[in-house]
Design a protein around this motif. Structure first.
Motif, short mmCIF file in Angstrom:
data_model
loop_
_atom_site.label_atom_id
_atom_site.label_comp_id
_atom_site.label_asym_id
_atom_site.label_seq_id
_atom_site.Cartn_x
_atom_site.Cartn_y
_atom_site.Cartn_z
N ASN A 229 87.70 -5.97 60.64
CA ASN A 229 87.02 -4.93 61.43
C ASN A 229 87.98 -3.83 61.84
O ASN A 229 87.92 -3.32 62.96
CB ASN A 229 86.38 -5.57 62.68
CG ASN A 229 85.22 -4.75 63.21
OD1 ASN A 229 84.63 -3.95 62.49
ND2 ASN A 229 84.90 -4.93 64.48
N GLU A 237 82.16 -9.43 65.92
CA GLU A 237 81.08 -10.10 66.64
C GLU A 237 80.48 -11.25 65.84
O GLU A 237 80.09 -12.28 66.41
CB GLU A 237 80.00 -9.09 67.04
CG GLU A 237 80.45 -8.08 68.07
CD GLU A 237 80.95 -8.72 69.35
OE1 GLU A 237 80.40 -9.78 69.75
OE2 GLU A 237 81.91 -8.20 69.95
N GLU A 238 80.38 -11.09 64.54
CA GLU A 238 79.83 -12.16 63.70
C GLU A 238 80.63 -13.44 63.87
O GLU A 238 80.07 -14.54 63.97
CB GLU A 238 79.84 -11.74 62.23
CG GLU A 238 79.33 -12.83 61.28
CD GLU A 238 79.58 -12.52 59.81
OE1 GLU A 238 79.25 -13.37 58.97
OE2 GLU A 238 80.11 -11.43 59.51
N GLU A 241 79.98 -15.02 67.24
CA GLU A 241 78.68 -15.68 67.26
C GLU A 241 78.73 -17.03 66.56
O GLU A 241 78.10 -18.01 66.99
CB GLU A 241 77.63 -14.78 66.60
CG GLU A 241 77.29 -13.53 67.42
CD GLU A 241 76.44 -12.54 66.66
OE1 GLU A 241 76.06 -12.84 65.51
OE2 GLU A 241 76.17 -11.46 67.21
N VAL A 242 79.52 -17.10 65.48
CA VAL A 242 79.70 -18.37 64.78
C VAL A 242 80.39 -19.38 65.68
O VAL A 242 80.00 -20.55 65.76
CB VAL A 242 80.51 -18.16 63.48
CG1 VAL A 242 80.99 -19.50 62.92
CG2 VAL A 242 79.67 -17.43 62.44
#
Length: 353
Positions: A229, A237-238, A241-242
């Protein structure tokens, strides 16, 4: 050494670099940190194999429990004699819950493939091997102090496992073979299965108190921002979230399987919320830098890329991260302080002796 009566007989740790005090020093691997500037703020500036500038959470927890304030590496030749009675870390940096996490790849014209020729580059101890090493330790303990003492020491000890970040950051999200084989949900389930096997194995060896450390928001690690990123230059963010969803699955798993382990306390140890708060509100904790580590550029350096020739920041206490993957000792303290006190207070109430 804390002069209080210890809350547990011993401390046994399993997992990755977050709890490895130097086991990888004794393996044929490049994944080491037994050289400067690692250990810069350790007593006498000694690099021990801990992937930070000073002490690890393991050392802080050991001290809080009334045990020695430095938890030894199980593979250290000096781990012998009376030291056997108070525990050790069996963890290995770069390992994970999945065996494939410690297997490197090469890239050919046909695409990525596992390289048996390069295995020595990683050659770290997956979780199953760490448990095997614990069994060997158990034999040593019984041989030196007798089976009764060995069994009592183990039954009154605290076991903990800390892992998972490498499985996602250094395996799933960079290994196309893993992503081709598993969806993220399937991979999470694979890791949960490995975690369940671990709990069963240590329970079979006599463990009655086991703490499972959750994942941190690994999308905020400098290395992950740099690799995934860099344009937005903020947490992935992905990935967070994981991590959050995996932590929820760990808690659900523990609730489901606890009846299978009568007489045992199996607890979840959260680090996600505190870590995320430190990154989002660093001034509350006296930090100034959250994007990069203290070592080198702080964007990608870790292990051999953070070495005696690498410049470091003047004051690590201002930095959340020591290198691009690992927190500073000060950050470790804040991440773990509330959770460790919860663990110790729980043990006090249970009167584990």
């Amino acid at each position: 050494m804390d002069q209080r009566q210890p809350l547990v007989s011993a401390l046994y740790l399993f997992g990755d670099s977050t709890i490895d005090p130097g086991n990888n020093n004794f393996l044929a691997t490049i994944v080491k940190s037994n050289f400067p500037p690692y250990g810069r703020d350790f007593p006498y500036g000694q690099p021990t194999g801990r992937f930070t500038n000073g002490r690890l959470i393991t050392d802080q927890l050991s001290e809080l429990l009334g045990l020695p304030d430095l938890l030894p590496a199980s593979l250290d030749p000096e781990f012998q004699g009376q030291k056997l009675l108070t525990g050790a870390s069996f963890g290995s940096a770069a390992s994970g819950y999945a065996d494939s996490t410690s297997i490197p790849l090469i890239y050919s014209n046909e695409g990525p493939e596992i390289s048996s020729d390069l295995l020595y580059l990683q050659n770290v101890l997956p979780l199953e091997r760490q448990v095997k090493n614990f069994r060997l330790y158990k034999v040593r303990l019984a041989k030196q102090f007798g089976h009764e003492t060995a069994n009592r020491t183990i039954s009154q000890a605290l076991f903990a496992v800390s892992g998972g970040s490498n499985d996602f950051a250094n395996n799933y999200f960079i290994n196309p073979l893993t992503r081709k084989k598993y969806t993220i949900k399937q991979f999470q389930d694979l890791l949960l299965k490995s975690l369940t096997v671990f709990i069963q194995n240590v329970y079979n060896e006599g463990a009655t108190t086991v703490a499972i450390v959750g994942l941190p928001p690994f999308g905020c690690l400098p290395s992950q921002i740099t690799l995934h990123n860099i344009l937005e230059n903020k947490c992935v963010e992905e990935f967070n979230e994981v991590a959050s969803s995996f932590n929820s699955k760990i808690k659900a798993l523990l609730k489901k399987i606890r009846p299978n382990f009568p007489g045992a306390l199996i607890a979840y140890f959260d680090i996600y919320d505190k870590f995320f708060d430190i990154i989002k509100s660093p001034n509350k904790y006296g930090f100034e830098e959250t994007r990069k580590g203290c070592c080198g550029t702080g964007l990608l350096e870790t292990s051999i890329a953070c070495n005696p020739r690498t410049l470091t920041c003047p004051d690590p206490s201002k930095y959340v991260f020591w290198d691009s993957f690992h927190p500073t000792t000060k950050c470790y303290y804040y991440i773990s302080s509330r959770g460790m006190r919860t663990v110790t207070e729980t043990i006090r109430m249970l009167n584990i002796q």
